[in-house]
Design a protein around this motif. Structure first.
Motif, PDB file in Angstrom:
ATOM      1  N   VAL A  68       0.865  -1.172   0.000  1.00  0.00           N
ATOM      2  CA  VAL A  68       0.000   0.000   0.000  1.00  0.00           C
ATOM      3  C   VAL A  68       0.907   1.229   0.000  1.00  0.00           C
ATOM      4  O   VAL A  68       1.855   1.306   0.784  1.00  0.00           O
ATOM      5  CB  VAL A  68      -0.913   0.016   1.240  1.00  0.00           C
ATOM      6  N   LEU A  69       0.632   2.174  -0.895  1.00  0.00           N
ATOM      7  CA  LEU A  69       1.368   3.431  -0.911  1.00  0.00           C
ATOM      8  C   LEU A  69       0.612   4.430  -0.052  1.00  0.00           C
ATOM      9  O   LEU A  69      -0.574   4.670  -0.270  1.00  0.00           O
ATOM     10  CB  LEU A  69       1.516   3.961  -2.334  1.00  0.00           C
ATOM     11  N   LEU A  70       1.310   5.004   0.907  1.00  0.00           N
ATOM     12  CA  LEU A  70       0.690   5.937   1.833  1.00  0.00           C
ATOM     13  C   LEU A  70       1.226   7.345   1.645  1.00  0.00           C
ATOM     14  O   LEU A  70       2.444   7.537   1.516  1.00  0.00           O
ATOM     15  CB  LEU A  70       0.958   5.503   3.277  1.00  0.00           C
ATOM     16  N   ARG A  71       0.326   8.316   1.623  1.00  0.00           N
ATOM     17  CA  ARG A  71       0.704   9.714   1.718  1.00  0.00           C
ATOM     18  C   ARG A  71       0.753  10.053   3.206  1.00  0.00           C
ATOM     19  O   ARG A  71      -0.256  10.002   3.897  1.00  0.00           O
ATOM     20  CB  ARG A  71      -0.321  10.603   1.031  1.00  0.00           C
ATOM     21  N   VAL A  72       1.934  10.348   3.689  1.00  0.00           N
ATOM     22  CA  VAL A  72       2.110  10.558   5.126  1.00  0.00           C
ATOM     23  C   VAL A  72       1.550  11.922   5.506  1.00  0.00           C
ATOM     24  O   VAL A  72       1.947  12.948   4.949  1.00  0.00           O
ATOM     25  CB  VAL A  72       3.591  10.446   5.513  1.00  0.00           C
ATOM     26  N   ASP A  73       0.628  11.922   6.467  1.00  0.00           N
ATOM     27  CA  ASP A  73       0.004  13.158   6.918  1.00  0.00           C
ATOM     28  C   ASP A  73       0.705  13.739   8.148  1.00  0.00           C
ATOM     29  O   ASP A  73       0.978  14.933   8.212  1.00  0.00           O
ATOM     30  CB  ASP A  73      -1.467  12.913   7.246  1.00  0.00           C
ATOM     31  N   ARG A  74       0.985  12.882   9.109  1.00  0.00           N
ATOM     32  CA  ARG A  74       1.550  13.347  10.379  1.00  0.00           C
ATOM     33  C   ARG A  74       2.366  12.223  10.994  1.00  0.00           C
ATOM     34  O   ARG A  74       1.995  11.051  10.901  1.00  0.00           O
ATOM     35  CB  ARG A  74       0.423  13.763  11.330  1.00  0.00           C
ATOM     36  N   VAL A  75       3.490  12.577  11.605  1.00  0.00           N
ATOM     37  CA  VAL A  75       4.356  11.602  12.267  1.00  0.00           C
ATOM     38  C   VAL A  75       4.788  12.168  13.608  1.00  0.00           C
ATOM     39  O   VAL A  75       5.142  13.349  13.711  1.00  0.00           O
ATOM     40  CB  VAL A  75       5.604  11.272  11.419  1.00  0.00           C
ATOM     41  N   GLY A  76       4.772  11.325  14.638  1.00  0.00           N
ATOM     42  CA  GLY A  76       5.258  11.741  15.948  1.00  0.00           C
ATOM     43  C   GLY A  76       6.724  11.397  16.128  1.00  0.00           C
ATOM     44  O   GLY A  76       7.204  10.366  15.647  1.00  0.00           O
ATOM     45  N   PHE A  77       7.439  12.275  16.832  1.00  0.00           N
ATOM     46  CA  PHE A  77       8.797  11.960  17.256  1.00  0.00           C
ATOM     47  C   PHE A  77       8.720  11.046  18.471  1.00  0.00           C
ATOM     48  O   PHE A  77       8.066  11.354  19.466  1.00  0.00           O
ATOM     49  CB  PHE A  77       9.558  13.228  17.647  1.00  0.00           C
ATOM     50  N   CYS A  78       9.413   9.916  18.394  1.00  0.00           N
ATOM     51  CA  CYS A  78       9.470   8.953  19.494  1.00  0.00           C
ATOM     52  C   CYS A  78      10.716   9.212  20.331  1.00  0.00           C
ATOM     53  O   CYS A  78      11.692   9.810  19.862  1.00  0.00           O
ATOM     54  CB  CYS A  78       9.504   7.546  18.917  1.00  0.00           C
ATOM     55  N   GLY A  79      10.694   8.727  21.575  1.00  0.00           N
ATOM     56  CA  GLY A  79      11.886   8.809  22.397  1.00  0.00           C
ATOM     57  C   GLY A  79      13.078   8.121  21.767  1.00  0.00           C
ATOM     58  O   GLY A  79      14.226   8.537  21.964  1.00  0.00           O
ATOM     59  N   ASP A  98      -4.766  11.934  16.480  1.00  0.00           N
ATOM     60  CA  ASP A  98      -4.966  10.737  17.292  1.00  0.00           C
ATOM     61  C   ASP A  98      -4.352   9.506  16.635  1.00  0.00           C
ATOM     62  O   ASP A  98      -3.796   8.641  17.325  1.00  0.00           O
ATOM     63  CB  ASP A  98      -6.457  10.521  17.534  1.00  0.00           C
ATOM     64  N   LEU A  99      -4.448   9.404  15.318  1.00  0.00           N
ATOM     65  CA  LEU A  99      -3.838   8.270  14.628  1.00  0.00           C
ATOM     66  C   LEU A  99      -2.334   8.212  14.877  1.00  0.00           C
ATOM     67  O   LEU A  99      -1.758   7.124  15.035  1.00  0.00           O
ATOM     68  CB  LEU A  99      -4.104   8.356  13.124  1.00  0.00           C
ATOM     69  N   ALA A 100      -1.692   9.378  14.933  1.00  0.00           N
ATOM     70  CA  ALA A 100      -0.249   9.414  15.161  1.00  0.00           C
ATOM     71  C   ALA A 100       0.108   9.132  16.620  1.00  0.00           C
ATOM     72  O   ALA A 100       1.285   8.948  16.932  1.00  0.00           O
ATOM     73  CB  ALA A 100       0.318  10.761  14.728  1.00  0.00           C
ATOM     74  N   LEU A 101      -0.878   9.080  17.505  1.00  0.00           N
ATOM     75  CA  LEU A 101      -0.641   8.720  18.898  1.00  0.00           C
ATOM     76  C   LEU A 101      -0.858   7.234  19.171  1.00  0.00           C
ATOM     77  O   LEU A 101      -0.493   6.740  20.249  1.00  0.00           O
ATOM     78  CB  LEU A 101      -1.566   9.527  19.815  1.00  0.00           C
ATOM     79  N   VAL A 102      -1.446   6.519  18.230  1.00  0.00           N
ATOM     80  CA  VAL A 102      -1.812   5.123  18.480  1.00  0.00           C
ATOM     81  C   VAL A 102      -0.590   4.271  18.817  1.00  0.00           C
ATOM     82  O   VAL A 102      -0.602   3.490  19.783  1.00  0.00           O
ATOM     83  CB  VAL A 102      -2.577   4.530  17.283  1.00  0.00           C
ATOM     84  N   GLU A 103       0.484   4.399  18.041  1.00  0.00           N
ATOM     85  CA  GLU A 103       1.632   3.511  18.253  1.00  0.00           C
ATOM     86  C   GLU A 103       2.258   3.689  19.632  1.00  0.00           C
ATOM     87  O   GLU A 103       2.443   2.694  20.361  1.00  0.00           O
ATOM     88  CB  GLU A 103       2.671   3.715  17.143  1.00  0.00           C
ATOM     89  N   PRO A 104       2.614   4.900  20.082  1.00  0.00           N
ATOM     90  CA  PRO A 104       3.207   4.993  21.417  1.00  0.00           C
ATOM     91  C   PRO A 104       2.265   4.563  22.530  1.00  0.00           C
ATOM     92  O   PRO A 104       2.698   3.932  23.505  1.00  0.00           O
ATOM     93  CB  PRO A 104       3.584   6.480  21.542  1.00  0.00           C
TER      94      PRO A 104
END
Length: 340
Positions: A27-38, A140-146
């Motif tokens: 799947v090709l994704l257009r990245v909308d937002r990414v969080g910086f992780c520790g 909120d989607l960018a918060l799911v992983e952490p």
């Protein structure tokens, strides 16, 4: 296309990289937002042993499906869907994978750590790694992983409603552990050195907050537990002193779960492991089930997402934001980078 790259310890820059070439099962994704992780901060500081340079960071992802390969099931992924991504790989063959614990696959490569991540305009991922929803904002989607990483730690700890759970460290991952333990009915004690983060922990479900810089931690915990320490200690900081504190403060017959990587060797009074008959557990990454739990938490509005994201910056300012975080880490819970 543009991407943020950590070139070497202490140096990050905006650069140009080739666009991905997705395969039939991608799947090709257009990245909308990414969080910086520790882990991104640790990489910037040159303290992440799993990283080689240069490295494009980013595995806390909110994206839009731009294209699907011919082998992608139409009922699973559609063009235009809002998605987040399970950023881990699994070989399917090692002992962990055979036991159904692919989150800790021996050969795991997490986006932005062992391989390049999503701090760029487009990424291609296997369709099986995509989770879609129309109930969450891009923030909120960018918060799911952490949050799911902390949620997984609560599952590893086998938290129940009979437990008092201490969570050390109230960054985004620690807040996920707070929320995960509270969702299981536990009485949660949040521990941090920053009052704002303790406020966030209460909003995420903690019954108590202890500022360990101002209060003597043991006295506070014993007062809350009528002379007993917490049944469970979840460590989400990654410092030698907090590693030791988790073992020292947990009750007899308790469980200790480590999420953080200690940044230096840790020295224990190992007799406590035996005298207390402790369960010492590691917690790595998260499962799809954990992602689902975090998504349900966010969609129900039971998490202070708007206050957890300290600031949002465009991709052009991402390197500067990373340097600022390095200079003053206590003022940041999460930084999001807006790509599109």
């Amino acid at each position: 296309m543009r991407a943020l790259r950590i070139d070497e310890p202490g140096r990050a820059s905006l650069t140009s990289v080739r666009e991905p070439e997705p395969g039939a099962g991608d799947v090709l994704l257009r990245v909308d937002r990414v969080g910086f992780c520790g882990s991104d901060l640790t990489t910037f500081r040159g303290l992440n042993p799993m990283v080689s340079y240069p490295r494009i960071p980013g595995h806390e992802i909110a994206a839009t499906v731009e294209w699907v390969g011919a082998e992608v099931p139409a009922e699973r992924v559609r063009v235009g869907a809002q998605v987040t991504v399970l950023p881990y790989t699994a070989c399917g063959l090692c002992a962990a994978c055979r036991r159904g614990r692919a989150n800790t696959c021996r050969g795991n490569q997490t986006m932005g750590v062992q391989r390049d991540g999503a701090m760029t305009e487009f990424v291609a991922v296997p369709w099986q790694k995509v989770l879609s929803t129309d109930r969450l904002s891009r923030r909120d989607l960018a918060l799911v992983e952490p949050l799911s990483v902390g949620w997984h730690a609560a599952a590893r700890a086998r938290v129940t409603s009979a437990d008092r759970v201490m969570v050390i460290g109230c960054g985004a991952v620690g807040l996920g552990a707070v929320a995960g333990a509270a969702a299981r009915g536990a009485e949660v004690v949040a521990v941090d050195v920053d009052d704002e983060k303790l406020t966030l922990a209460r909003l995420a479900g903690a019954a108590h907050g202890v500022n360990s810089r101002r209060s003597e931690l043991r006295e506070a915990l014993l007062a809350l537990g009528d002379g007993e320490g917490p049944d469970v200690a979840i460590e989400a900081v990654g410092l030698p002193e907090t590693f030791v504190s988790a073992v020292a403060e947990v009750a007899v017959a308790g469980r200790v779960v480590y999420i953080g990587y200690a940044k230096a060797p840790v020295s224990y009074d190992s007799s406590q492991f035996v005298r207390k008959e402790l369960d010492i557990l590691g917690s790595r990454n998260a499962t799809e089930q954990d992602f689902t739990g975090a998504m349900q938490l966010l969609s129900a509005g039971h998490f202070p997402a708007e206050r957890v994201v300290t600031r949002t910056v465009p991709l052009d300012e991402a390197a500067e934001a990373l340097r600022g975080w390095d200079a003053d880490p206590n003022r940041v819970t999460r930084i999001h980078v807006q790509i599109h």
